[in-house]
Design a protein around this motif. Structure first.
Motif, PDB file in Angstrom:
ATOM      1  N   ASP A 111     -24.296  19.094  -6.061  1.00 28.32           N
ATOM      2  CA  ASP A 111     -23.293  18.025  -5.984  1.00 28.32           C
ATOM      3  C   ASP A 111     -23.999  16.681  -5.966  1.00 28.32           C
ATOM      4  OD1 ASP A 111     -21.106  16.402  -5.695  1.00 28.32           O
ATOM      5  OD2 ASP A 111     -20.488  17.209  -3.754  1.00 28.32           O
ATOM      6  N   PRO A 112     -24.054  16.013  -7.093  1.00 26.58           N
ATOM      7  CA  PRO A 112     -24.790  14.743  -7.180  1.00 26.58           C
ATOM      8  C   PRO A 112     -24.239  13.649  -6.273  1.00 26.58           C
ATOM      9  CG  PRO A 112     -24.127  15.507  -9.375  1.00 26.58           C
ATOM     10  CD  PRO A 112     -23.501  16.409  -8.383  1.00 26.58           C
ATOM     11  N   ARG A 113     -22.966  13.737  -5.927  1.00 28.57           N
ATOM     12  CA  ARG A 113     -22.356  12.679  -5.106  1.00 28.57           C
ATOM     13  C   ARG A 113     -22.843  12.696  -3.669  1.00 28.57           C
ATOM     14  NH1 ARG A 113     -16.638  14.555  -7.055  1.00 28.57           N
ATOM     15  NH2 ARG A 113     -17.809  16.409  -6.523  1.00 28.57           N
ATOM     16  N   THR A 114     -23.404  13.817  -3.211  1.00 30.19           N
ATOM     17  CA  THR A 114     -23.817  13.915  -1.808  1.00 30.19           C
ATOM     18  C   THR A 114     -25.271  13.529  -1.583  1.00 30.19           C
ATOM     19  OG1 THR A 114     -24.427  16.246  -2.064  1.00 30.19           O
ATOM     20  CG2 THR A 114     -22.160  15.761  -1.375  1.00 30.19           C
ATOM     21  N   VAL A 115     -26.021  13.291  -2.639  1.00 32.51           N
ATOM     22  CA  VAL A 115     -27.442  12.970  -2.505  1.00 32.51           C
ATOM     23  C   VAL A 115     -27.610  11.462  -2.350  1.00 32.51           C
ATOM     24  CG1 VAL A 115     -29.712  13.107  -3.596  1.00 32.51           C
ATOM     25  CG2 VAL A 115     -28.074  14.978  -3.881  1.00 32.51           C
ATOM     26  N   ASP A 116     -28.344  11.069  -1.331  1.00 32.48           N
ATOM     27  CA  ASP A 116     -28.655   9.661  -1.087  1.00 32.48           C
ATOM     28  C   ASP A 116     -29.828   9.278  -1.999  1.00 32.48           C
ATOM     29  OD1 ASP A 116     -29.326   7.149  -0.168  1.00 32.48           O
ATOM     30  OD2 ASP A 116     -29.437   7.734   1.951  1.00 32.48           O
ATOM     31  N   LEU A 117     -29.510   8.762  -3.178  1.00 35.33           N
ATOM     32  CA  LEU A 117     -30.566   8.434  -4.146  1.00 35.33           C
ATOM     33  C   LEU A 117     -31.470   7.321  -3.640  1.00 35.33           C
ATOM     34  CD1 LEU A 117     -28.781   8.634  -7.613  1.00 35.33           C
ATOM     35  CD2 LEU A 117     -30.037  10.395  -6.371  1.00 35.33           C
ATOM     36  N   GLU A 130     -39.995  17.206 -19.370  1.00 36.54           N
ATOM     37  CA  GLU A 130     -39.169  17.991 -18.450  1.00 36.54           C
ATOM     38  C   GLU A 130     -37.710  17.922 -18.877  1.00 36.54           C
ATOM     39  OE1 GLU A 130     -39.963  19.826 -15.744  1.00 36.54           O
ATOM     40  OE2 GLU A 130     -42.108  19.430 -15.843  1.00 36.54           O
ATOM     41  N   ASP A 131     -37.306  18.829 -19.755  1.00 35.74           N
ATOM     42  CA  ASP A 131     -35.930  18.831 -20.265  1.00 35.74           C
ATOM     43  C   ASP A 131     -34.902  19.044 -19.163  1.00 35.74           C
ATOM     44  OD1 ASP A 131     -36.819  18.382 -22.848  1.00 35.74           O
ATOM     45  OD2 ASP A 131     -36.906  20.513 -23.348  1.00 35.74           O
ATOM     46  N   GLU A 132     -35.233  19.884 -18.188  1.00 34.95           N
ATOM     47  CA  GLU A 132     -34.292  20.151 -17.093  1.00 34.95           C
ATOM     48  C   GLU A 132     -33.996  18.869 -16.312  1.00 34.95           C
ATOM     49  OE1 GLU A 132     -33.701  22.949 -13.149  1.00 34.95           O
ATOM     50  OE2 GLU A 132     -35.733  22.588 -13.900  1.00 34.95           O
ATOM     51  N   ILE A 133     -35.023  18.078 -16.042  1.00 33.40           N
ATOM     52  CA  ILE A 133     -34.821  16.842 -15.288  1.00 33.40           C
ATOM     53  C   ILE A 133     -34.001  15.846 -16.102  1.00 33.40           C
ATOM     54  CG2 ILE A 133     -35.992  14.852 -14.246  1.00 33.40           C
ATOM     55  CD1 ILE A 133     -38.164  16.758 -13.309  1.00 33.40           C
ATOM     56  N   VAL A 134     -34.226  15.798 -17.406  1.00 34.19           N
ATOM     57  CA  VAL A 134     -33.411  14.929 -18.267  1.00 34.19           C
ATOM     58  C   VAL A 134     -31.945  15.303 -18.132  1.00 34.19           C
ATOM     59  CG1 VAL A 134     -32.877  14.320 -20.666  1.00 34.19           C
ATOM     60  CG2 VAL A 134     -35.253  14.483 -19.938  1.00 34.19           C
ATOM     61  N   ASP A 135     -31.637  16.589 -18.235  1.00 40.45           N
ATOM     62  CA  ASP A 135     -30.255  17.061 -18.138  1.00 40.45           C
ATOM     63  C   ASP A 135     -29.658  16.765 -16.763  1.00 40.45           C
ATOM     64  OD1 ASP A 135     -30.521  18.005 -20.731  1.00 40.45           O
ATOM     65  OD2 ASP A 135     -30.929  20.073 -20.101  1.00 40.45           O
ATOM     66  N   VAL A 136     -30.431  17.017 -15.714  1.00 41.02           N
ATOM     67  CA  VAL A 136     -29.925  16.797 -14.354  1.00 41.02           C
ATOM     68  C   VAL A 136     -29.677  15.308 -14.105  1.00 41.02           C
ATOM     69  CG1 VAL A 136     -30.530  16.941 -11.899  1.00 41.02           C
ATOM     70  CG2 VAL A 136     -30.920  18.896 -13.393  1.00 41.02           C
ATOM     71  N   LEU A 137     -30.590  14.440 -14.514  1.00 44.95           N
ATOM     72  CA  LEU A 137     -30.400  13.001 -14.311  1.00 44.95           C
ATOM     73  C   LEU A 137     -29.204  12.482 -15.112  1.00 44.95           C
ATOM     74  CD1 LEU A 137     -34.035  11.562 -14.231  1.00 44.95           C
ATOM     75  CD2 LEU A 137     -32.502  12.014 -12.324  1.00 44.95           C
ATOM     76  N   SER A 138     -29.039  12.967 -16.326  1.00 46.65           N
ATOM     77  CA  SER A 138     -27.888  12.543 -17.148  1.00 46.65           C
ATOM     78  C   SER A 138     -26.578  12.967 -16.505  1.00 46.65           C
ATOM     79  CB  SER A 138     -27.988  13.145 -18.551  1.00 46.65           C
ATOM     80  OG  SER A 138     -29.103  12.649 -19.220  1.00 46.65           O
ATOM     81  N   GLU A 139     -26.513  14.218 -16.075  1.00 44.22           N
ATOM     82  CA  GLU A 139     -25.288  14.718 -15.442  1.00 44.22           C
ATOM     83  C   GLU A 139     -25.034  14.016 -14.107  1.00 44.22           C
ATOM     84  OE1 GLU A 139     -21.785  16.616 -15.349  1.00 44.22           O
ATOM     85  OE2 GLU A 139     -23.194  16.560 -17.024  1.00 44.22           O
ATOM     86  N   THR A 140     -26.086  13.769 -13.352  1.00 50.49           N
ATOM     87  CA  THR A 140     -25.951  13.052 -12.077  1.00 50.49           C
ATOM     88  C   THR A 140     -25.352  11.675 -12.303  1.00 50.49           C
ATOM     89  OG1 THR A 140     -27.803  14.218 -11.057  1.00 50.49           O
ATOM     90  CG2 THR A 140     -27.265  12.060 -10.150  1.00 50.49           C
ATOM     91  N   PHE A 141     -25.868  10.972 -13.290  1.00 53.36           N
ATOM     92  CA  PHE A 141     -25.360   9.631 -13.575  1.00 53.36           C
ATOM     93  C   PHE A 141     -23.894   9.680 -13.981  1.00 53.36           C
ATOM     94  CE2 PHE A 141     -24.761   5.792 -16.122  1.00 53.36           C
ATOM     95  CZ  PHE A 141     -25.224   4.838 -15.236  1.00 53.36           C
ATOM     96  N   LYS A 142     -23.530  10.613 -14.838  1.00 54.71           N
ATOM     97  CA  LYS A 142     -22.136  10.728 -15.293  1.00 54.71           C
ATOM     98  C   LYS A 142     -21.185  10.993 -14.123  1.00 54.71           C
ATOM     99  CE  LYS A 142     -23.439  12.701 -19.724  1.00 54.71           C
ATOM    100  NZ  LYS A 142     -23.469  13.954 -20.504  1.00 54.71           N
ATOM    101  N   VAL A 143     -21.559  11.923 -13.256  1.00 53.83           N
ATOM    102  CA  VAL A 143     -20.698  12.272 -12.125  1.00 53.83           C
ATOM    103  C   VAL A 143     -20.598  11.115 -11.138  1.00 53.83           C
ATOM    104  CG1 VAL A 143     -20.512  13.784 -10.100  1.00 53.83           C
ATOM    105  CG2 VAL A 143     -21.071  14.753 -12.340  1.00 53.83           C
ATOM    106  N   ARG A 144     -21.728  10.515 -10.826  1.00 55.70           N
ATOM    107  CA  ARG A 144     -21.737   9.447  -9.825  1.00 55.70           C
ATOM    108  C   ARG A 144     -21.065   8.174 -10.326  1.00 55.70           C
ATOM    109  NH1 ARG A 144     -25.480  10.056  -5.362  1.00 55.70           N
ATOM    110  NH2 ARG A 144     -25.811   7.807  -5.398  1.00 55.70           N
ATOM    111  N   VAL A 145     -21.163   7.895 -11.620  1.00 54.10           N
ATOM    112  CA  VAL A 145     -20.584   6.650 -12.129  1.00 54.10           C
ATOM    113  C   VAL A 145     -19.057   6.686 -12.079  1.00 54.10           C
ATOM    114  CG1 VAL A 145     -20.401   7.084 -14.630  1.00 54.10           C
ATOM    115  CG2 VAL A 145     -21.040   4.822 -13.811  1.00 54.10           C
ATOM    116  N   THR A 146     -18.444   7.865 -12.190  1.00 59.55           N
ATOM    117  CA  THR A 146     -16.986   7.937 -12.075  1.00 59.55           C
ATOM    118  C   THR A 146     -16.548   7.609 -10.646  1.00 59.55           C
ATOM    119  OG1 THR A 146     -17.062  10.327 -11.685  1.00 59.55           O
ATOM    120  CG2 THR A 146     -16.719   9.602 -13.948  1.00 59.55           C
ATOM    121  N   THR A 147     -17.253   8.134  -9.662  1.00 60.25           N
ATOM    122  CA  THR A 147     -16.951   7.809  -8.270  1.00 60.25           C
ATOM    123  C   THR A 147     -17.226   6.345  -7.999  1.00 60.25           C
ATOM    124  OG1 THR A 147     -17.567  10.060  -7.655  1.00 60.25           O
ATOM    125  CG2 THR A 147     -17.405   8.460  -5.869  1.00 60.25           C
ATOM    126  N   LEU A 148     -18.303   5.843  -8.572  1.00 58.20           N
ATOM    127  CA  LEU A 148     -18.669   4.435  -8.407  1.00 58.20           C
ATOM    128  C   LEU A 148     -17.569   3.533  -8.977  1.00 58.20           C
ATOM    129  CD1 LEU A 148     -22.048   2.925  -8.647  1.00 58.20           C
ATOM    130  CD2 LEU A 148     -20.455   2.086 -10.325  1.00 58.20           C
TER     131      LEU A 148
END
Length: 192
Positions: free
Chosen positions: A98-104, A124-142
């Protein structure tokens, strides 16, 4: 680095990253708290990203040519870089959950910028995917918080404290934009 004068890029490059010395280097012991000593091969230290990167790529891709022979030998770089703790397996797993619960901000004040810089150095393809998805999820809440006039003081206050610098700038811009639209609508209603 984006620009020589970009303060955010300078602060990103000053974040410490773990690295391991691949060679013994005379006189660099002060980096590990050994004043006047040598940096021994295999020593793990945390260095600012700009320095760690320079030491990792300084001679690693060059060939040492011997003057009396046609043979060439690959010279190892001074250091090898490791992923910083902000992009460790534990943090990546938490972001996947859950990207919204992590204190970046607690991970790195310039989390996304650090991630982008590290991904210039690591494949690191996995990190690229995780950072992209994290940004997408968090920006909607933002965006939801920014368009709510009381979002920064209500239940969203904890979320806002955990925003990295990129997210904070987006929040300010979205909040100011929403406020300007409300003001414009109010003034338009008065004119009618």
């Amino acid at each position: 680095m984006d620009s020589y004068y970009d303060v955010d890029a300078i602060l990103t490059d000053s974040q410490k990253v773990p690295c391991t010395f691949e060679l013994s280097v005379p006189g660099l012991g002060f980096l590990d708290g050994n004043m006047g000593g040598d940096m021994k091969q295999g020593t793990k230290v945390e260095l600012p990203l700009w320095l760690a990167e320079m030491l990792a790529v300084s001679i690693g891709h060059t060939k040492l040519m011997y003057s009396h022979s046609s043979a060439s030998a690959a010279v190892p770089s001074f250091t090898s870089l490791d992923l910083p703790s902000a992009l460790s397996n534990r943090v990546v797993a938490a972001l996947k959950a859950d990207p919204r619960t992590v204190d970046l901000r607690a991970q790195a004040p310039h989390f996304y910028a650090l991630g982008a810089r590290i991904l210039e150095l690591f494949d690191e393809d996995e990190i690229v995917d995780v950072l992209s998805e994290t940004f997408k999820v968090r920006v909607t809440t933002l965006a939801d918080q920014a368009h709510n006039p009381r979002g920064a003081t209500g239940e969203g206050a904890d979320f806002l404290r955990g925003l990295d610098e990129t997210e904070r700038k987006l929040f300010r811009d979205a909040h100011d934009g929403a406020k300007a639209v409300r003001t414009w609508l109010a003034e338009s209603a008065k004119k009618k």
